[in-house]
Each structure stands twice: as C-alpha cells, then as structure tokens.
Design an enzyme around this catalytic site. Structure first.
Site, short mmCIF file in Angstrom:
data_model
loop_
_atom_site.label_atom_id
_atom_site.label_comp_id
_atom_site.label_asym_id
_atom_site.label_seq_id
_atom_site.Cartn_x
_atom_site.Cartn_y
_atom_site.Cartn_z
CB SER A 203 -0.87 -0.04 1.26
OG SER A 203 -1.67 1.10 1.32
CB CYS A 334 -8.62 0.72 11.49
SG CYS A 334 -7.70 -0.68 12.04
N1 PLP Z 1 -2.50 -4.42 6.67
C1 PLP Z 1 -1.71 -3.80 7.56
C2 PLP Z 1 -0.71 -4.59 8.31
C3 PLP Z 1 -1.85 -2.42 7.78
O1 PLP Z 1 -1.06 -1.83 8.68
C4 PLP Z 1 -2.82 -1.72 7.06
C5 PLP Z 1 -3.04 -0.28 7.32
O2 PLP Z 1 -2.87 0.19 8.43
C6 PLP Z 1 -3.59 -2.41 6.12
C7 PLP Z 1 -3.42 -3.76 5.94
C8 PLP Z 1 -4.62 -1.71 5.29
O3 PLP Z 1 -3.97 -0.95 4.31
P1 PLP Z 1 -4.76 0.23 3.56
O4 PLP Z 1 -4.79 1.39 4.50
O5 PLP Z 1 -3.91 0.53 2.36
O6 PLP Z 1 -6.09 -0.28 3.21
#
Ligand code: PLP
Length: 386
Positions: A203, A334
């Site tokens: 990402s 989140c």
């Molecule tokens: N996976 C992990 C380990 C993350 O830290 C995050 C975001 O905090 C995500 C997935 C989700 O990524 P995105 O924000 O690009 O949806």
C-alpha cells in the site's frame, strides 16, 4: 526546552508523501491524461507508464511483471486474495492469528460466516511472535485445502514473522501462504523467487506514496477471478480504469525507498534505539509491548510502550500529546474510536498492563532526535505528575 510542534510519530498509520512523488503525480495528471486502455497515442503513453511501474516493482521482488496487479489499497489486496483463495482455489480452511490487521481478520470472519470456511488461529506468544511448532501442528491436522495468512510486520507492536521458515512450513504441508506485507514494503528486501510464498500485498501510503493505490503479488501458478467486474483491466483480474498518476506516484515512492534503503534503515533504527534509551532512563517503570525493544524480533520503525499510570489517565495523556502537536497512536489508526481497545494488545498483554495506557510511536526518514527529546520530556512530565 523549546517545544517543537507538529511531531509526526504515526508513520505506521500513514506517511508523509515525498515532494518528488507529488511533483511527478502533478506532471502525470497534467500531461498523461489518456486512458491507458485507449489505443491512440494519449492512451499508449499512459499505458507505457503503468507497465513501467509494474516492471519496477516486479524487478525489485525478482518476479515477473505479470505477477503484479494494481489495486486501490492494502485492504482491497487482502480481500482479493482471501476471498479468491476460497472462491477460485478451493480453499476450505484458513489458518491465521489473532493479531492480524482487520483487513485480514474481518475477511476471515466473513468467509467463515458466508462460505462455512474452517478457521484456525495459530498460537502467538506474549511477545507477539508466532509459535512455529503450533503452526506445524495445526497444518498437519487435516487434509482440507488450506491458506495460511500471517502478517510479516505487525502494525501495532512491530513483531516480525520469519517468512522463510513460515513459507517452508506451508510448503511442507501443501498450504498456500499469504503474508500481509503492508508494513514491510520499502523497509525489507524480498526476493520472492526464493521464498515459498504465494501472495504479498503493498500500500503506497505506507512508504511515502499516495493514498488510494496498492498492489498484490500473485504467484504465476495461481489463477484468480476478479471481484470487481467490468472491463479487462489488470489482465482481467480487476476491472476499472487504472489510476495512472497514483500508480506512477507509488512507483517513484517504491523506487526511492529501495534506493535509500540502507541509509533510511540506519536513520530510523537509530531513532528507535535513541527513543528506547531516553525513555527507559526517564521512565524506568515503563514497559515495551511485544518485543519491540528487541531488534531481532521486531521491526526498526515501530515502538509500542505501556506507561506506568492508570488507564483513567489515557484521555488526558492523549489530549496532552495532541495539544503539544504530537501525533502517535493508541493502536492502529482503524482502532481509533473503538471502546474495546486494541485486539493485538488484548491478546498479548496481562490484565494488569491492559489497565495502563499504551502508545504506539512509528518513525520515518523525516523524523529526528530533537523530536524524540521533546516527546520523552512530555511523557515523563506527564507520568511524574500523575
Ligand atoms: N495491513 C496492515 C498490516 C496495515 O497496517 C494496514 C493499514 O494500516 C492495512 C493492511 C490496510 O492498508 P490500507 O490502509 O492501504 O487499506
């Protein structure tokens, strides 16, 4: 001490976008507005940029460009892999851990409910490390077609999974292996041709690129069907006109992070070590959550601390930091607003430590030691006055 305001220590949530990336994206938006699926010259020049970006990412990972697919973010990438593994690859069982990101955990929950998939959680110790013996034990149990989904770097406590060991265990048991590598792209080198791994994800906003763009690596042996249905973009795996400026921005941020890899790592690691040293002497009763004070078990950019004050002080503490312009996190971004707290800390901390406030500090190449001095002073003043 003069307070430096606007201290950004929340780089695991998102990072400051590089100015060179913004400049490039501006340029692409201005000059390369053709739809990459159009056959005229405007379209062809956009297509060239998209495919160049795919090649840059594939080259770093030592895989084929056709094994890289662009998505909108890490969450979409995790969804795509897990849902397609069930729908297209005949997976009947998912083996994961309680400390995965919600982008994995909630998809697993959804698949359990809607597809009656068997879900098993591998043991995680108090340091947030996977128990590999238990993984072996869980995988040996049945012949159900299985995917193992374990994150490389934990976004809250920084614990690191051994990808070689995990991949080998999965291969031995004929299980597919997906690793959520959102926190490690740009910070770890991957030679995917040498790892037993089927899927990784990235990402851009986690490595100084734009928000709203990510990618998945899918091993060429595996054929998935699209979840976003429409045109034939991304070789039929993800319909929708490619976000050319975002893809170019992600490519540049990706290239930059690997170009300055050693330098950045040394700088960020130095900051974390400095933070640990300073805060340990200022607040001797403080604890480090997981094994984030151990370089061998934890990533160099994340530090999660448990402060020796009562949880009742959390709101005041957060207010204090915010007032002084310090950005850090209680858990993952989140998690904000959640009354149940961090599911990661809930699964590794003792009852006693859960009653104290924990904070995550995550560093980037844009941070410096003066910022750490300020934050440590704010924290120790707070702890000493409570
Ligand atoms: N996976 C992990 C380990 C993350 O830290 C995050 C975001 O905090 C995500 C997935 C989700 O990524 P995105 O924000 O690009 O949806």
């Amino acid at each position: 001490m003069k307070l430096v305001s606007n201290i950004y220590f929340d780089n695991a949530a998102t990072t400051k976008i590089d100015q060179s990336v913004i400049n490039l994206m501006n340029n692409v938006m201005t000059n390369n507005y053709g739809n990459p699926n159009s056959t005229h010259s405007f379209g062809r020049s956009s297509r060239t940029l998209v495919e160049k970006a795919r090649k840059s990412i594939a080259k770093e990972f030592n895989v084929l460009p056709s094994e890289i697919f662009f998505t909108s973010c890490g969450t979409e990438s995790d969804n795509l892999i897990l849902i397609s593994a069930v729908k297209d690859l005949g997976v009947k069982r998912i083996v994961t851990s309680e400390i995965e990101h919600k982008a994995v955990l909630n998809v697993v929950k959804f698949l359990k409910l809607t597809e009656s998939i068997k879900v098993e959680f591998v043991k995680v110790n108090r340091k947030g490390l996977i128990d590999y013996k238990d993984l072996n034990k869980v995988l040996v149990k049945t012949n159900l077609k299985t995917i193992v989904s374990l994150m490389h770097v934990n976004n809250e406590i920084g614990s690191v999974l051994d990808l070689i060991k995990t991949g080998d265990i999965c291969k031995k048991h004929n299980a597919l292996f997906h690793s959520d590598t959102v926190q490690s792209i740009g910070k770890y080198r991957f030679d995917l041709s040498k790892l037993n791994i089927d899927f990784i994800v990235g990402s851009a906003h986690k490595f100084h690129g734009p928000k709203g763009i990510g990618f998945v690596y899918i091993n060429k042996k595996l054929k998935l069907n699209p979840q976003i249905i429409g045109g034939n973009q991304e070789r039929g795996l993800r319909a929708g006109t490619e976000s050319v400026h975002n893809i170019c921005g992600m490519e540049l941020a990706f290239i930059e992070s690997y170009k300055s890899f050693d330098e950045n790592k040394k700088h960020i690691q130095g900051l974390k070590t400095y933070f640990i040293k300073k805060i340990s002497s200022s607040i001797p009763l403080l604890k480090f959550n997981g094994s984030c004070d151990d370089d061998n078990e934890s990533t160099f950019s994340i530090l999660n601390i448990c402060l020796p004050v009562s949880k009742d002080q959390s709101v005041l503490l957060e207010f204090n930091l915010d007032l002084k312009g310090v950005a850090c996190s209680r858990g993952s971004a989140c998690q904000s607003g959640s009354s149940t707290g961090s599911h990661v800390l809930n699964s590794i901390l003792s009852e006693l430590d859960l009653k104290k406030p924990s904070l995550r500090f995550s560093f980037s190449k844009y941070n410096n030691k003066a910022e750490i001095d300020n934050v440590v002073e704010i924290l120790s003043d707070f702890v000493n006055s409570n």
